[in-house]
Design a protein around this motif. Structure first.
Motif, mmCIF file in Angstrom:
data_model
loop_
_atom_site.group_PDB
_atom_site.id
_atom_site.type_symbol
_atom_site.label_atom_id
_atom_site.label_comp_id
_atom_site.label_asym_id
_atom_site.label_seq_id
_atom_site.Cartn_x
_atom_site.Cartn_y
_atom_site.Cartn_z
ATOM 1 N N VAL A 22 0.846 -1.199 0.000
ATOM 2 C CA VAL A 22 0.000 0.000 0.000
ATOM 3 C C VAL A 22 0.879 1.247 0.000
ATOM 4 O O VAL A 22 2.071 1.176 0.251
ATOM 5 C CB VAL A 22 -0.918 0.018 1.229
ATOM 6 N N SER A 23 0.267 2.358 -0.289
ATOM 7 C CA SER A 23 1.023 3.611 -0.316
ATOM 8 C C SER A 23 0.165 4.751 0.229
ATOM 9 O O SER A 23 -1.013 4.564 0.489
ATOM 10 C CB SER A 23 1.468 3.904 -1.747
ATOM 11 N N THR A 24 0.760 5.906 0.363
ATOM 12 C CA THR A 24 0.009 7.039 0.894
ATOM 13 C C THR A 24 -0.017 8.194 -0.106
ATOM 14 O O THR A 24 0.843 8.298 -0.970
ATOM 15 C CB THR A 24 0.638 7.531 2.203
ATOM 16 N N TYR A 25 -0.990 9.043 0.034
ATOM 17 C CA TYR A 25 -1.140 10.192 -0.855
ATOM 18 C C TYR A 25 0.103 11.077 -0.811
ATOM 19 O O TYR A 25 0.632 11.488 -1.840
ATOM 20 C CB TYR A 25 -2.368 10.995 -0.439
ATOM 21 N N GLY A 26 0.550 11.350 0.392
ATOM 22 C CA GLY A 26 1.715 12.215 0.552
ATOM 23 C C GLY A 26 2.939 11.615 -0.117
ATOM 24 O O GLY A 26 3.718 12.319 -0.760
ATOM 25 N N ALA A 27 3.116 10.311 0.038
ATOM 26 C CA ALA A 27 4.280 9.645 -0.540
ATOM 27 C C ALA A 27 4.244 9.744 -2.059
ATOM 28 O O ALA A 27 5.254 10.031 -2.699
ATOM 29 C CB ALA A 27 4.294 8.188 -0.097
ATOM 30 N N ILE A 28 3.093 9.518 -2.628
ATOM 31 C CA ILE A 28 2.951 9.589 -4.082
ATOM 32 C C ILE A 28 3.192 11.015 -4.567
ATOM 33 O O ILE A 28 3.923 11.252 -5.514
ATOM 34 C CB ILE A 28 1.545 9.114 -4.490
ATOM 35 N N ALA A 29 2.586 11.948 -3.878
ATOM 36 C CA ALA A 29 2.778 13.360 -4.241
ATOM 37 C C ALA A 29 4.257 13.709 -4.138
ATOM 38 O O ALA A 29 4.817 14.383 -4.995
ATOM 39 C CB ALA A 29 1.950 14.232 -3.313
ATOM 40 N N ASN A 30 4.887 13.222 -3.117
ATOM 41 C CA ASN A 30 6.306 13.480 -2.905
ATOM 42 C C ASN A 30 7.123 12.875 -4.039
ATOM 43 O O ASN A 30 8.061 13.485 -4.547
ATOM 44 C CB ASN A 30 6.711 12.875 -1.561
ATOM 45 N N ALA A 31 6.739 11.666 -4.442
ATOM 46 C CA ALA A 31 7.448 10.983 -5.520
ATOM 47 C C ALA A 31 7.302 11.755 -6.826
ATOM 48 O O ALA A 31 8.189 11.757 -7.676
ATOM 49 C CB ALA A 31 6.896 9.569 -5.673
ATOM 50 N N LEU A 32 6.193 12.426 -6.969
ATOM 51 C CA LEU A 32 5.957 13.207 -8.178
ATOM 52 C C LEU A 32 6.641 14.556 -8.096
ATOM 53 O O LEU A 32 6.664 15.309 -9.055
ATOM 54 C CB LEU A 32 4.448 13.408 -8.352
ATOM 55 N N LYS A 34 5.666 16.823 -6.055
ATOM 56 C CA LYS A 34 4.633 17.770 -5.679
ATOM 57 C C LYS A 34 4.301 17.609 -4.208
ATOM 58 O O LYS A 34 3.201 17.206 -3.850
ATOM 59 C CB LYS A 34 3.384 17.524 -6.513
ATOM 60 N N ILE A 35 5.265 17.938 -3.351
ATOM 61 C CA ILE A 35 5.042 17.778 -1.921
ATOM 62 C C ILE A 35 3.885 18.673 -1.471
ATOM 63 O O ILE A 35 3.840 19.837 -1.796
ATOM 64 C CB ILE A 35 6.316 18.149 -1.156
ATOM 65 N N GLY A 36 2.978 18.094 -0.739
ATOM 66 C CA GLY A 36 1.845 18.871 -0.259
ATOM 67 C C GLY A 36 0.650 18.745 -1.177
ATOM 68 O O GLY A 36 -0.424 19.226 -0.865
ATOM 69 N N ALA A 37 0.861 18.048 -2.293
ATOM 70 C CA ALA A 37 -0.234 17.890 -3.248
ATOM 71 C C ALA A 37 -0.982 16.592 -2.996
ATOM 72 O O ALA A 37 -1.584 16.022 -3.896
ATOM 73 C CB ALA A 37 0.326 17.927 -4.654
ATOM 74 N N GLN A 40 -4.382 16.274 -4.396
ATOM 75 C CA GLN A 40 -4.540 16.049 -5.831
ATOM 76 C C GLN A 40 -4.369 14.597 -6.171
ATOM 77 O O GLN A 40 -4.942 14.095 -7.127
ATOM 78 C CB GLN A 40 -3.539 16.883 -6.596
ATOM 79 N N VAL A 41 -3.566 13.874 -5.388
ATOM 80 C CA VAL A 41 -3.404 12.439 -5.620
ATOM 81 C C VAL A 41 -4.761 11.769 -5.458
ATOM 82 O O VAL A 41 -5.181 10.966 -6.279
ATOM 83 C CB VAL A 41 -2.395 11.844 -4.621
ATOM 84 N N GLY A 42 -5.442 12.124 -4.400
ATOM 85 C CA GLY A 42 -6.780 11.574 -4.184
ATOM 86 C C GLY A 42 -7.708 12.033 -5.287
ATOM 87 O O GLY A 42 -8.548 11.277 -5.764
ATOM 88 N N TYR A 43 -7.531 13.234 -5.710
ATOM 89 C CA TYR A 43 -8.352 13.790 -6.786
ATOM 90 C C TYR A 43 -8.175 12.957 -8.048
ATOM 91 O O TYR A 43 -9.125 12.634 -8.745
ATOM 92 C CB TYR A 43 -7.914 15.232 -7.034
ATOM 93 N N ALA A 44 -6.932 12.615 -8.319
ATOM 94 C CA ALA A 44 -6.625 11.812 -9.501
ATOM 95 C C ALA A 44 -7.274 10.442 -9.374
ATOM 96 O O ALA A 44 -7.902 9.951 -10.298
ATOM 97 C CB ALA A 44 -5.121 11.685 -9.638
#
Length: 105
Positions: A22-32, A34-37, A40-44
DNA sequence: AACGTGACACAGC
DNA sequence: AGCTGTGCCACGT
């Protein structure tokens, strides 16, 4: 809908999440980058095509925040089928199953 | 083009 | 230790 570049990135990351992880929204945003986004990960994932295992994406607390879209039972079942344990909409041993996209990328 | 909204995250109380 | 408030970035209208 042309402005879905960010979405595609999120989709790719989530799609790369291995089974039973599993992963987290923050981690994915960070990987992209886009820290703090995290939002938007959830939005996507909200536009999540059928190719994206969004049920593997949880919030920082390991809570199945997106149960509202998949169906709480639906998401829980999917996670259990992956070998994970969900208790009260919260993934047990969340840190243990946590998969860092940035670590794989 | 601007405002409002949103499957979050972090800091402060 | 738990709750509230504010911040972040992008999308929708």
């Amino acid at each position: 809908m042309s402005s879905g570049d960010f979405f595609q990135d999120v989709f790719e990351i989530v799609r790369l999440i291995p089974n039973g992880r599993v992963s987290t929204y923050g981690a994915i945003a960070n990987a992209l980058g886009k820290i703090g986004a995290a939002r938007q990960v959830g939005y996507a994932l909200n536009n999540c095509p059928s190719d994206v295992p969004a049920h593997r994406v949880l919030n920082r607390k390991g809570v199945l925040s997106g149960k509202h879209f998949f169906g709480e039972e639906r998401m829980k079942e999917l996670l259990e089928l992956e070998g994970l344990k969900v208790e009260n909409d919260v993934l047990v041993n969340f840190e243990k199953y946590f998969w860092d996209p940035s670590n794989e990328l």
